[in-house]
Design a protein around this motif. Sequence first.
Motif, PDB file in Angstrom:
ATOM      1  N   ASP A 158      18.373  52.209 106.429  1.00  0.00           N
ATOM      2  CA  ASP A 158      17.383  53.154 105.909  1.00  0.00           C
ATOM      3  C   ASP A 158      18.042  54.452 105.466  1.00  0.00           C
ATOM      4  O   ASP A 158      17.463  55.191 104.687  1.00  0.00           O
ATOM      5  CB  ASP A 158      16.280  53.427 106.945  1.00  0.00           C
ATOM      6  N   LEU A 197      21.051  61.172 111.757  1.00  0.00           N
ATOM      7  CA  LEU A 197      19.948  60.216 111.888  1.00  0.00           C
ATOM      8  C   LEU A 197      18.914  60.704 112.903  1.00  0.00           C
ATOM      9  O   LEU A 197      17.706  60.567 112.714  1.00  0.00           O
ATOM     10  CB  LEU A 197      20.499  58.856 112.353  1.00  0.00           C
ATOM     11  N   ARG A 200      15.868  62.616 111.676  1.00  0.00           N
ATOM     12  CA  ARG A 200      14.968  62.105 110.644  1.00  0.00           C
ATOM     13  C   ARG A 200      13.598  61.734 111.188  1.00  0.00           C
ATOM     14  O   ARG A 200      13.492  61.150 112.256  1.00  0.00           O
ATOM     15  CB  ARG A 200      15.575  60.855 110.001  1.00  0.00           C
ATOM     16  N   PRO A 201      12.546  62.061 110.442  1.00  0.00           N
ATOM     17  CA  PRO A 201      11.222  61.565 110.834  1.00  0.00           C
ATOM     18  C   PRO A 201      11.110  60.084 110.487  1.00  0.00           C
ATOM     19  O   PRO A 201      11.967  59.535 109.785  1.00  0.00           O
ATOM     20  CB  PRO A 201      10.270  62.392 109.976  1.00  0.00           C
ATOM     21  N   LEU A 202      10.062  59.440 110.980  1.00  0.00           N
ATOM     22  CA  LEU A 202       9.778  58.064 110.574  1.00  0.00           C
ATOM     23  C   LEU A 202       9.584  58.020 109.067  1.00  0.00           C
ATOM     24  O   LEU A 202       9.017  58.953 108.487  1.00  0.00           O
ATOM     25  CB  LEU A 202       8.483  57.595 111.236  1.00  0.00           C
ATOM     26  N   ALA A 203      10.007  56.917 108.460  1.00  0.00           N
ATOM     27  CA  ALA A 203       9.941  56.826 107.000  1.00  0.00           C
ATOM     28  C   ALA A 203       8.528  57.105 106.490  1.00  0.00           C
ATOM     29  O   ALA A 203       8.336  57.821 105.515  1.00  0.00           O
ATOM     30  CB  ALA A 203      10.410  55.462 106.547  1.00  0.00           C
ATOM     31  N   GLY A 204       7.531  56.549 107.173  1.00  0.00           N
ATOM     32  CA  GLY A 204       6.156  56.702 106.720  1.00  0.00           C
ATOM     33  C   GLY A 204       5.632  58.122 106.857  1.00  0.00           C
ATOM     34  O   GLY A 204       4.604  58.468 106.280  1.00  0.00           O
ATOM     35  N   ASP A 205       6.327  58.952 107.633  1.00  0.00           N
ATOM     36  CA  ASP A 205       5.883  60.334 107.815  1.00  0.00           C
ATOM     37  C   ASP A 205       6.668  61.299 106.949  1.00  0.00           C
ATOM     38  O   ASP A 205       6.348  62.482 106.886  1.00  0.00           O
ATOM     39  CB  ASP A 205       6.068  60.766 109.282  1.00  0.00           C
ATOM     40  N   GLY A 210      13.804  58.694 100.304  1.00  0.00           N
ATOM     41  CA  GLY A 210      14.754  58.562 101.394  1.00  0.00           C
ATOM     42  C   GLY A 210      16.205  58.532 100.963  1.00  0.00           C
ATOM     43  O   GLY A 210      17.084  58.868 101.722  1.00  0.00           O
TER      44      GLY A 210
ATOM     45  N   GLU B   5      -0.061  52.149 107.196  1.00  0.00           N
ATOM     46  CA  GLU B   5       0.577  51.313 108.212  1.00  0.00           C
ATOM     47  C   GLU B   5      -0.438  51.027 109.315  1.00  0.00           C
ATOM     48  O   GLU B   5      -1.439  51.734 109.435  1.00  0.00           O
ATOM     49  CB  GLU B   5       1.758  52.058 108.838  1.00  0.00           C
ATOM     50  N   ARG B   7      -0.031  51.224 113.008  1.00  0.00           N
ATOM     51  CA  ARG B   7       0.947  51.530 114.049  1.00  0.00           C
ATOM     52  C   ARG B   7       0.415  51.211 115.436  1.00  0.00           C
ATOM     53  O   ARG B   7      -0.537  51.814 115.891  1.00  0.00           O
ATOM     54  CB  ARG B   7       1.359  52.996 113.963  1.00  0.00           C
ATOM     55  N   PHE B  92      17.036  47.130 111.320  1.00  0.00           N
ATOM     56  CA  PHE B  92      17.235  48.397 112.037  1.00  0.00           C
ATOM     57  C   PHE B  92      15.963  48.830 112.756  1.00  0.00           C
ATOM     58  O   PHE B  92      15.754  49.991 113.050  1.00  0.00           O
ATOM     59  CB  PHE B  92      17.733  49.498 111.090  1.00  0.00           C
ATOM     60  N   ARG B 100      12.806  56.012 119.750  1.00  0.00           N
ATOM     61  CA  ARG B 100      11.574  56.802 119.801  1.00  0.00           C
ATOM     62  C   ARG B 100      10.709  56.491 121.013  1.00  0.00           C
ATOM     63  O   ARG B 100       9.957  57.342 121.457  1.00  0.00           O
ATOM     64  CB  ARG B 100      10.764  56.586 118.521  1.00  0.00           C
ATOM     65  N   GLN B 250      12.704  53.247  96.978  1.00  0.00           N
ATOM     66  CA  GLN B 250      12.791  54.710  97.006  1.00  0.00           C
ATOM     67  C   GLN B 250      12.597  55.302  98.393  1.00  0.00           C
ATOM     68  O   GLN B 250      13.079  56.385  98.668  1.00  0.00           O
ATOM     69  CB  GLN B 250      11.747  55.301  96.055  1.00  0.00           C
ATOM     70  N   PRO B 252      13.311  53.817 101.791  1.00  0.00           N
ATOM     71  CA  PRO B 252      13.720  52.819 102.779  1.00  0.00           C
ATOM     72  C   PRO B 252      13.327  53.278 104.177  1.00  0.00           C
ATOM     73  O   PRO B 252      13.267  54.474 104.443  1.00  0.00           O
ATOM     74  CB  PRO B 252      15.244  52.768 102.628  1.00  0.00           C
ATOM     75  N   TYR B 255       8.489  50.246 108.624  1.00  0.00           N
ATOM     76  CA  TYR B 255       7.049  50.356 108.442  1.00  0.00           C
ATOM     77  C   TYR B 255       6.376  49.322 109.329  1.00  0.00           C
ATOM     78  O   TYR B 255       6.747  48.152 109.305  1.00  0.00           O
ATOM     79  CB  TYR B 255       6.679  50.118 106.975  1.00  0.00           C
TER      80      TYR B 255
END
Lengths: 220, 425
Positions: A158, A197, A200-205, A210, B5, B7, B92, B100, B250, B252, B255
Amino acid sequence: MSPVDGPGVSNPNLPVDPALVEGRVPDRVPEQVPELHEVDCPPDLKEHIETLMGRYPDRKSASIPALWAVQRLYGWCTPEGIRQAAAVMRVTPAYLESVASFYDLLHTEPVGTHKVAVCTNISCWMRGADELLEAFRSAAGGDEDIFVTGFECLGACDIAPMVSIDERYFGPLEAAEAETAIEQLRTGKDVLPEKALEKRPLAGDAGSTGGVPRAGDADA
Amino acid sequence: MQMPETRVLLKHAEDPELRTLAGYKRYDGYGALEKAYRQMEAEEVLKELEDSGLRGRGGAGFSMGKKASFLPRGEMQKYLCCNADESEPGAFKDRELMQRNPHQLIEGIAIAALAADAGHAFIFIRGEYDLQADILDAAVAEAYEAGYLGENILGTRRDLELVVHRGAGAYICGEETALLDALEGKRGNPRLKPPFPAVQGLYGGPTLINNVETLSNVPRIVAHGAEWFRGFGTEQSPGTKVVSVSGCVQRPGNYEVELGVPTRELIYELAGGPGGGREVKAFYPGGSSSPVLTAEEGLDLPYSFEDMAAAGSMLGSGSIIVADDSVSIPHMALRTARFYHHESCGKCTPCREGTNWTVKMLERMVHGEATPMDLDIVASVQENIIGHCLCVLGDSMAMPVGAMVRKFRGEFEQVMAEAGTAVAA
Ligand SMILES: Cc1cc2nc3c(=O)[nH]c(=O)nc-3n(C[C@H](O)[C@H](O)[C@H](O)COP(=O)(O)O)c2cc1C
Ligand code: SF4
Ligand code: FES
């Protein structure tokens, strides 16, 4: 009774295994488990490995953690370090060497103080990893203290193209940032803090793009 | 408009406090463990897991509850291993889950250990994940302190020891029997199966091996029940999935979606698609070991175990690697083959030699030194690897490379011709 004329040796024209006549004498003394007093193991290392062994139902399970401990202390798995660990664990040094040689992260040759692993696998390659590796190699420019290698997927596609520097991940990087990173390493500064790394926030946030512009489909 | 999403595993993951015990408990953390240990019999937990239909998230997609039920009952020492080796290119998601929300995994392990009657558990984490291993170490220490691990958990007279074990860099250690050898302190070579680990695994004892994401699903299944879990996803693929999307997109990243969502939406809406006017050419739907699908074949499929299998590929670890129309498929095949060649443990001839020769022939092709026959030879080498090895690492190269040669033959021929002309000139 000599084995030569025993039952089963019927054809005198067949060559005879000399061991049958002379007995099996090993041509070398098999390697022994070293004694603790022979290896001069630092007390901290001994204590640490003993703690590790205590965590597992079978002490041999501690061999990879023990090799990690040796590598942390000496920078790589030195022959002396391996003998020290072997003495504490009551295994042969050859056993630990054979384990160490199997794993990419355990070094049985000296490497630099700083380890820089540039991922060159599929997703990073698509985003310019080959150029990034080249940039790190030339920035480190033969400095023996900085060990630059290409690496397989580090599980951070990512942030491609990415690099692991002293076991922490950074990305996505432009080739030009290699120079900055190496300079920061040399001067003992925080490396590329804004590219860690961890931050970084979660991709969706994230809400932003990216990656960096991709370097096309060039390949060696 | 972005597709939302769903979640569940990544719920509250934006909260940096979630990784601490206090933060986790703020969102009812360890409530499921209390319920399982205080109010449920092991067999009830096991039944809940089986009824949920939870399938393994590490690659093979086998029913988690069923696998746990294969462990023999009785007094012997049993083990649980959490597979956190995550080394397949493109994957990943476990990294994100451990970084998290480490307590969710620890809680899942403790509950699964109860169901499987295991007294010792291990998290085998790849050595490169140093940050995540540090986070897990801290979380495990907190869980011991709070009485969720160790002796006499919550006063129920049940014990569980949990050790975070760092690997040292070898993809093959993700294969479950190689993982066991590595955990026993040996070189990580796969073992012959049967016996399966459920019968004879770590130190010869019955062993349950599950992926990080599989185990992270356990607390909520126990808290809310199998029916609740089946409310997500499809009949054959219940639940949500944390999908790693990378390559030519764009945005990555990981999700989390219900299984069965349209693949196109995952790639285009969540991950943003290739952008820059480019189009998707092909993608690996389940990590680098899965046969690539062309855009036409794959984009409109629901993202589920059954639909990917029906299309001749697999959901695998749930990692999508996207190649757009600028990516050279023969070069991508070479990258893929090089990885498996590097990671082959060398025990079986078809895998050791097959990966070696595939790399050599693909290199010849892109360097213009191949003959037209080589394409057929590459294809036949892949066929001769599949099913002929001790573990599926060999197949994991043969399937995607074979699919690329089959589906993009014209592009291979073109690359060979162009490179050949360049060499001749
Ligand atoms: C070469 C190879 C590598 C593998 N790597 C992993 C891995 O990194 N993580 C993982 O969970 N499973 C991996 N697997 C699958 C495991 O063998 C095993 O099926 C899985 O951990 C079982 O967990 P699950 O049922 O929860 O998916 C790998 C398999 C093979 C053949
Ligand atoms: S298939 Fe390959 S990796 Fe697997 S055991 Fe055989 S040689 Fe080793
Ligand atoms: S391909 Fe580089 S981190 Fe996965």
